[in-house]
Scaffold this motif. Structure first.
Motif, PDB file in Angstrom:
ATOM      1  N   ARG A   1       0.830  -1.213   0.000  1.00  0.00           N
ATOM      2  CA  ARG A   1       0.000   0.000   0.000  1.00  0.00           C
ATOM      3  C   ARG A   1       0.860   1.257   0.000  1.00  0.00           C
ATOM      4  O   ARG A   1       0.560   2.236  -0.712  1.00  0.00           O
ATOM      5  N   LEU A   2       1.940   1.244   0.801  1.00  0.00           N
ATOM      6  CA  LEU A   2       2.819   2.413   0.852  1.00  0.00           C
ATOM      7  C   LEU A   2       3.494   2.641  -0.500  1.00  0.00           C
ATOM      8  O   LEU A   2       3.631   3.788  -0.949  1.00  0.00           O
TER       9      LEU A   2
ATOM     10  N   ALA B   1       2.339   1.705  -3.457  1.00  0.00           N
ATOM     11  CA  ALA B   1       1.332   2.180  -4.412  1.00  0.00           C
ATOM     12  C   ALA B   1       1.025   3.662  -4.193  1.00  0.00           C
ATOM     13  O   ALA B   1       0.870   4.430  -5.157  1.00  0.00           O
ATOM     14  N   GLU B   2       0.950   4.089  -2.924  1.00  0.00           N
ATOM     15  CA  GLU B   2       0.686   5.501  -2.632  1.00  0.00           C
ATOM     16  C   GLU B   2       1.853   6.379  -3.080  1.00  0.00           C
ATOM     17  O   GLU B   2       1.650   7.480  -3.615  1.00  0.00           O
ATOM     18  N   ARG B   3       3.085   5.896  -2.881  1.00  0.00           N
ATOM     19  CA  ARG B   3       4.260   6.664  -3.316  1.00  0.00           C
ATOM     20  C   ARG B   3       4.239   6.851  -4.835  1.00  0.00           C
ATOM     21  O   ARG B   3       4.495   7.953  -5.341  1.00  0.00           O
TER      22      ARG B   3
ATOM     23  N   ARG C   1       1.595   6.722  -6.784  1.00  0.00           N
ATOM     24  CA  ARG C   1       0.465   7.588  -7.152  1.00  0.00           C
ATOM     25  C   ARG C   1       0.841   9.061  -7.002  1.00  0.00           C
ATOM     26  O   ARG C   1       0.531   9.886  -7.880  1.00  0.00           O
ATOM     27  N   LYS C   2       1.531   9.393  -5.903  1.00  0.00           N
ATOM     28  CA  LYS C   2       1.927  10.781  -5.678  1.00  0.00           C
ATOM     29  C   LYS C   2       2.950  11.231  -6.722  1.00  0.00           C
ATOM     30  O   LYS C   2       2.918  12.381  -7.182  1.00  0.00           O
TER      31      LYS C   2
ATOM     32  N   GLN D   1       1.129  12.001  -9.861  1.00  0.00           N
ATOM     33  CA  GLN D   1       0.383  13.250  -9.722  1.00  0.00           C
ATOM     34  C   GLN D   1       1.298  14.462  -9.889  1.00  0.00           C
ATOM     35  O   GLN D   1       0.940  15.447 -10.541  1.00  0.00           O
TER      36      GLN D   1
END
Length: 250
Positions: A113-114, A116-118, A120-121, A124
């Motif tokens: 999850r971490l 994937a979030e990294r 995604r950011k 962005q």
């Protein structure tokens, strides 16, 4: 694909008590535990709590896993409770030491999850950098600023007090432990949980709940007779630690 960990420590006293209570071989008992943990991957939360299901649901699942087996699955599930592999509580039941057996799986999920979030950011930021810079409008074209939305203040959480280096809880919950088990036994539970968390680097959302779920049983095993002595010394009034939640849900 979910997977479970089978630790060497499983092959011990509790496993012997389990296959003797069921009347099966060690291999069959270990297989039953594996199917219990397979079921837990879809039905238990990270602490091992199973909600909206009872032991009858688990029995039906095990029947489906052993269609050619001669074992009584109702007896098997009761043996899992009697030998400490399942802890029954007011709002469901816990798979005992679930956070220990499946610790590696949850660490993997957290890291995924971490990551994937990294990513995604990062995407962005790349998209924002690729956008053309907007022109500043003329003063007469500028719109009035939007007033920021005022959010209501968050409800204050109850203050927690440190009762050991790694153990915190509210004074009300500590008083509940003392009322239930006496001060000597309650303090022994705090020491046991403090040593466990300090040695393994574990954390719990609620140390009071952790004590009720498994620390009490472990202290009973390590220090037989302490509970009776502690209760006799304190002479607390009998109480149900889940009464306030049970009354709300009922």
């Amino acid at each position: 694909m979910p997977w479970i960990s089978v630790h060497q420590e499983v092959d011990g006293t509790k496993l012997r008590r389990l296959y003797r209570a069921i009347g099966c071989s060690k291999f069959e008992a270990l297989g039953i535990l594996n199917f219990l943990w397979f079921w837990g991957m879809k039905n238990a939360d990270e602490t091992g709590l199973v909600k909206d299901a009872d032991l009858e649901v688990l029995s039906r699942y095990l029947y489906g896993c052993g269609e050619d087996c001669q074992l009584d699955m109702g007896k098997v599930v009761q043996a899992l409770v009697d030998t400490g592999w399942i802890d029954v509580v007011a709002d469901g039941f816990y798979i005992h030491d679930w956070d220990t057996w499946q610790e590696q799986w949850y660490k993997l999920q957290k890291n995924r999850r971490l990551d994937a979030e990294r990513k995604r950011k990062a995407r962005q930021i790349e998209r924002e950098a690729a956008k053309p810079t907007p022109k500043t409008p003329e003063p007469e074209q500028m719109e009035p600023p939007v007033e920021p939305e005022v959010k209501p203040p968050a409800k204050p959480k109850p203050d927690k007090k440190s009762y050991a280096e790694f153990v915190k809880m509210s004074e009300a919950n500590y008083d509940r432990l003392v009322k239930l088990y006496g001060k000597a036994f309650a303090d022994a539970c705090i020491v046991e949980l403090d040593n466990y968390k300090g040695a393994r680097g574990k954390t719990y959302k609620d140390d009071y709940r952790a004590i009720l779920c498994w620390v009490v049983d472990r202290v009973k095993e390590k220090k037989p007779g302490l509970l009776q002595q502690s209760v006799s010394e304190a002479a607390p009034a009998k109480d149900n630690p889940f009464r306030e939640w049970g009354e709300q849900n009922g």
